[in-house]
Write an enzyme that holds these catalytic residues in place. Structure first.
Site, PDB file in Angstrom:
ATOM      1  N   TYR A 143      -4.628  74.548 154.673  1.00  0.00           N
ATOM      2  CA  TYR A 143      -3.349  73.819 154.751  1.00  0.00           C
ATOM      3  C   TYR A 143      -3.313  72.850 155.940  1.00  0.00           C
ATOM      4  O   TYR A 143      -2.456  71.968 156.011  1.00  0.00           O
ATOM      5  CB  TYR A 143      -2.166  74.783 154.857  1.00  0.00           C
ATOM      6  CG  TYR A 143      -1.942  75.628 153.609  1.00  0.00           C
ATOM      7  CD1 TYR A 143      -2.487  75.272 152.386  1.00  0.00           C
ATOM      8  CD2 TYR A 143      -1.176  76.785 153.646  1.00  0.00           C
ATOM      9  CE1 TYR A 143      -2.293  76.040 151.254  1.00  0.00           C
ATOM     10  CE2 TYR A 143      -0.974  77.560 152.525  1.00  0.00           C
ATOM     11  CZ  TYR A 143      -1.543  77.183 151.328  1.00  0.00           C
ATOM     12  OH  TYR A 143      -1.343  77.945 150.206  1.00  0.00           O
ATOM     13  N   LYS A 194     -13.749  84.910 150.533  1.00  0.00           N
ATOM     14  CA  LYS A 194     -14.707  84.598 149.466  1.00  0.00           C
ATOM     15  C   LYS A 194     -16.054  84.293 150.126  1.00  0.00           C
ATOM     16  O   LYS A 194     -16.558  83.159 150.062  1.00  0.00           O
ATOM     17  CB  LYS A 194     -14.202  83.407 148.646  1.00  0.00           C
ATOM     18  CG  LYS A 194     -12.966  83.702 147.825  1.00  0.00           C
ATOM     19  CD  LYS A 194     -13.276  84.428 146.525  1.00  0.00           C
ATOM     20  CE  LYS A 194     -13.928  83.501 145.524  1.00  0.00           C
ATOM     21  NZ  LYS A 194     -14.322  84.224 144.297  1.00  0.00           N
ATOM     22  N   ASP A 227     -10.668  87.489 145.041  1.00  0.00           N
ATOM     23  CA  ASP A 227     -10.345  87.596 143.608  1.00  0.00           C
ATOM     24  C   ASP A 227     -10.295  89.059 143.176  1.00  0.00           C
ATOM     25  O   ASP A 227      -9.413  89.476 142.415  1.00  0.00           O
ATOM     26  CB  ASP A 227     -11.310  86.770 142.743  1.00  0.00           C
ATOM     27  CG  ASP A 227     -12.766  86.980 143.100  1.00  0.00           C
ATOM     28  OD1 ASP A 227     -13.059  87.569 144.157  1.00  0.00           O
ATOM     29  OD2 ASP A 227     -13.641  86.552 142.323  1.00  0.00           O
ATOM     30  N   ASP A 251      -1.184  83.551 151.165  1.00  0.00           N
ATOM     31  CA  ASP A 251      -0.017  82.979 150.505  1.00  0.00           C
ATOM     32  C   ASP A 251       0.109  83.562 149.093  1.00  0.00           C
ATOM     33  O   ASP A 251       1.162  84.053 148.674  1.00  0.00           O
ATOM     34  CB  ASP A 251      -0.230  81.448 150.450  1.00  0.00           C
ATOM     35  CG  ASP A 251       1.022  80.693 150.090  1.00  0.00           C
ATOM     36  OD1 ASP A 251       2.049  81.329 149.846  1.00  0.00           O
ATOM     37  OD2 ASP A 251       0.954  79.450 150.051  1.00  0.00           O
ATOM     38  N   ASP A 255       2.476  87.069 147.834  1.00  0.00           N
ATOM     39  CA  ASP A 255       3.541  86.807 146.856  1.00  0.00           C
ATOM     40  C   ASP A 255       3.381  87.708 145.633  1.00  0.00           C
ATOM     41  O   ASP A 255       4.360  88.259 145.122  1.00  0.00           O
ATOM     42  CB  ASP A 255       3.504  85.343 146.392  1.00  0.00           C
ATOM     43  CG  ASP A 255       4.434  84.468 147.224  1.00  0.00           C
ATOM     44  OD1 ASP A 255       4.937  84.948 148.252  1.00  0.00           O
ATOM     45  OD2 ASP A 255       4.642  83.305 146.834  1.00  0.00           O
TER      46      ASP A 255
END
Ligand code: NAD
Length: 368
Positions: A143, A194, A227, A251, A255
Site C-alpha cells: 500500500y 507467500k 492462501d 487486510d 476481514d
C-alpha cells in the site's frame, strides 16, 4: 491516584452516539479502579473539514501525540463522498493520524461471543469460543511501496504498478509485537506470507524465524502460506491464537475472520506504534443510514476502549470486566438492531437502542 490523558475523537455519523456510551463506561472505570481520565475532545473527518477546512487539524494532531491513548469513533458520510481532493476527504484525517503517529501494528481480535455463535456462517462447533488476534503490519508493504502509479507504455497500452517492499527492521518490529501478544495469550504465533512466490515473503519468513530463535523460543511459531491461512480460517479457525501478517494479507484475512463472528457492530481494533499513544477504534464506518436515530450498536467502540485499557494503560483487569459484561448482556438477550438483523433475535430477547445497550453493560459491570 493515577491520571491518564485520553483523546476522544467521535468523528462523523454514529460516532458521537456510540462515544457517549464509552464515556459512561469510562466514568465507571474511574469510580471503581481509582484512576482519573483527563479527556480532551477533538474533531476528525468530515466534521473537522466543515469546521477547519481539513479532516485533521495540526492542533488536534499535536494534542493526540501527548495523550496516553486515543479513542476514535468513525469518519465519513455521503456529503463528502464526491470530494475529489483526496487529502480533504474524511478518511484522509484518519490516514494522517496513523501515519504521523507511526502506528505500524494493527491489532484486530476475531472473537466469538457464545450468544452470537449461531449468527456465524460456520456451524456453532467451529466458531463458539473463537479467540484469534490478528497482528497486521500497517505502515508498509504494497500500500505504500515505491514505485507505484499508472503509466502509459510506449505502444499506447497502460500499466498499473505497486511494489511490495519490506525491510528487515519493519518485519522485526511487527513480529516482536506478535510474539509479545502471544506471550500474554495462548503462546502461539502463525506467521502468514507467500514465501513460495515472493522475495518479500521469504525475507519475512527468515527474519521472523531469526527473531523467534533469539528472543522468543518459548512461543510456538508456525509459518503458513497466506492462501492456506485463508482456507484454514474457514475450515478450522479455532486452531489459531495470534496471526502475524503483512499489510495486504492482513487486510483481507482479518476481514474474513471478523465476519465469521457476527456483526460489524461488534468488532474493535487497536493500532500501536513504538511507545507513543495507541489509537483505538471500531472496525465499522460511520453508518450514515442509521446516524442520529439512537439505534447504533456501541459495543465495538466499548470493546475498543477495553483494548485501550489493556494495551495502553496497563489495566487488563478492567478490560476483562468490560469484555465479561458485554458477554453477559448478550447472554441476557439484549440486542441492538444490527444483531437482530444478523438473525440473533429470538423469543425472550429484548431489542435496545444505543443508550439501552450502554445501560445494560453498566448494570452488568455494577453487578459483577
Ligand atoms: P459502515 O460500516 O458505516 O456501514 C455498513 C453497514 O453496517 C450499514 O448498514 C450500517 O448501518 C451498519 N453498521 C455499521 N456500524 C454499525 C453499528 N455500530 N451499529 C449498527 N449498525 C452498524 O460502512 P459503509 O456504509 O460502507 O460506509 C459509510 C461511511 O463510513 C463511508 O463514508 C465510509 O467511507 C466510512 N468508513 C469509515 C471507516 C472508519 O472510520 N474507520 C471505516 C469504514 C467506512
Amino acid at each position: 491516584m493515577t491520571n491518564y490523558s485520553i483523546m476522544i475523537l467521535p468523528g462523523d455519523g454514529i460516532g458521537p452516539e456510540i462515544m457517549a456510551e464509552v464515556r459512561r463506561i469510562m466514568a465507571w472505570v474511574e469510580d471503581v479502579h481509582s484512576v482519573t481520565f483527563d479527556v480532551t475532545d477533538g474533531l476528525i473527518g468530515g466534521c473537522s473539514y466543515e469546521a477547519h477546512g481539513v479532516p485533521l487539524s495540526d492542533e488536534i494532531l499535536a494534542a493526540a501525540r501527548e495523550a496516553d491513548a486515543i479513542i476514535m469513533g468513525c469518519v465519513g458520510g455521503p456529503q463528502w463522498d464526491g470530494k475529489t481532493d483526496y487529502d480533504k476527504r474524511p478518511e484522509a484525517g484518519l490516514l494522517r493520524l496513523r501515519k504521523e503517529l507511526d502506528l505500524f501494528a494493527n491489532l484486530r481480535p476475531a472473537m466469538c461471543f457464545d450468544a452470537l455463535a449461531d449468527a456465524s456462517s460456520l456451524k456453532r462447533e467451529f466458531i463458539a469460543g473463537l479467540d484469534i488476534l490478528f497482528v497486521r503490519e500497517l505502515a508498509g508493504g504494497v500500500y505504500f511501496g515505491e514505485p507505484r502509479g499508472i503509466e502509459t507504455l510506449p505502444g499506447g497500452g497502460r500499466v498499473g504498478i505497486n511494489t511490495q517492499r519490506y525491510s528487515d527492521a519493519e518485519i522485526i518490529r511487527i513480529a516482536r509485537v506478535a510474539f509479545d501478544m502471544a506471550r500474554k495469550r495462548g503462546g502461539r504465533v502463525h506467521s502468514a506470507e507467500k514465501a513460495n512466490v515472493m522475495e518479500s515473503g521469504l525475507l519475512w519468513r527468515e527474519e521472523v524465524s531469526k527473531l523467534h530463535a533469539s528472543d522468543y523460543a518459548d512461543v510456538k511459531l508456525e509459518h503458513i502460506l497466506a492462501d492456506n491461512c485463508a482456507m484454514q480460517l474457514v475450515k478450522n479457525p479455532k486452531q489459531f491464537d495470534v496471526i502475524l501478517t503483512d499489510n495486504l494479507f492482513g487486510d483481507i484475512l482479518s476481514d474474513a475472520a471478523a465476519m465469521l463472528t457476527g456483526s460489524l457492530g461488534m468488532l474493535p481494533s487497536a493500532s500501536l506504534g513504538d511507545g507513543g499513544p495507541g489509537l483505538y477504534e471500531p472496525v465499522h464506518g460511520s453508518a450514515p443510514d442509521i446516524a442520529g436515530r439512537g439505534i447504533a450498536n456501541p459495543i465495538a467502540t466499548i470493546l475498543s476502549f477495553a483494548m485501550a485499557l489493556r494495551y495502553s494503560l496497563g489495566m487488563g483487569a478492567a478490560a476483562d470486566q468490560i469484555e465479561a459484561s458485554v458477554s453477559k448482556v448478550l447472554d441476557q438477550g439484549f440486542r441492538t438492531g444490527d444483531l437482530m438483523q444478523a438473525g440473533l433475535m429470538q423469543d425472550g430477547m429484548q431489542q435496545v437502542g444505543t443508550a439501552g445497550m450502554g445501560d445494560a453493560i453498566l448494570a452488568a459491570l455494577e453487578n459483577n
